[in-house]
Design an enzyme around this catalytic site. Sequence first.
Site, PDB file in Angstrom:
ATOM      1  N   HIS A 176       0.852  -1.190   0.000  1.00  0.00           N
ATOM      2  CA  HIS A 176       0.000   0.000   0.000  1.00  0.00           C
ATOM      3  C   HIS A 176       0.895   1.250   0.000  1.00  0.00           C
ATOM      4  CE1 HIS A 176      -3.915  -1.800   1.909  1.00  0.00           C
ATOM      5  NE2 HIS A 176      -4.040  -1.672   0.607  1.00  0.00           N
ATOM      6  N   CYS A 270      -2.357   2.646   9.100  1.00  0.00           N
ATOM      7  CA  CYS A 270      -3.333   1.633   8.697  1.00  0.00           C
ATOM      8  C   CYS A 270      -4.544   1.620   9.629  1.00  0.00           C
ATOM      9  CB  CYS A 270      -2.693   0.238   8.680  1.00  0.00           C
ATOM     10  SG  CYS A 270      -1.619  -0.049   7.262  1.00  0.00           S
TER      11      CYS A 270
END
Length: 277
Positions: A176, A270
């Site tokens: 990511h 996250c």
Amino acid sequence: MVSVNQERTPRKRTYLMSPPEHFAVEYAINPWMDTETPVDAGLALKQWEGLRETLAGLGHTVHVLPAEPGLPDMVYAANGAFVVDGVAYGARFRHEQRAAEATAHRAFYESGDWGFVAPSETNEGEGDFAYLPRAYGGLILAGYGFRTEPAAHAEAQEVLNRPAVSLRLVDPRFYHLDTALAALDDQRITYFPGAFSVASQKVLAQLFPDAVLADEVDAFAFGLNLVSDGRNVVLNSESTGLAGKLEAAGYTPVLVELGELKKGGGSVKCCVAELRP
């Protein structure tokens, strides 16, 4: 170069988090996940609470999205949407194990005063999108290569009315964008060049010549998976080298321990979605 004495101004933020009440590593969808490594659920919750209290203690508002059974990765709340100017561009997860998380996040946004837009393209929210409101008049940085499709960058640009710059991730350990790059304030970033293609490295160097560059050690320690309010930078406690660089650039590092949640392939960012009204 930025003076050490330069005054950094924090801005109050609004965040969304989801507790790790059902957190476990039951499958492996990124290189950090190991189903043979046990997870201490109690410690994970304690560390998550410490992060939430840290953000609240810095003066920020933290909303909590209830965890749902059967969704062990729901604690990684950043992946559920990408919000700019009160509009939430929803997520559409790459892996079926996480698909239902998108529905839970959509319900949250539709129950509030947010304009929710359902995506047509695969994307994983703030996992692959970063926003800098004062860089070039308001700029979206968008990652692709492992989870989010490039077509979602164009879709986000249309939905959010902000230009998007596509950046290719080439190392699966940085699956990511938010594992390799973070916004430090409204116009400055920090990133690990090695996570990106050569062309994307050149784009970042041109757009952000004053970026704080992280080394491999701190990148692998999830140091770039951070949350910043413009002065206070909350990051993984293992990332001492990056903390030193940030302090030298005028920011205030705030170290937190999230060792259990790292087992799922995530850290501070996250776990935190920013809600931008």
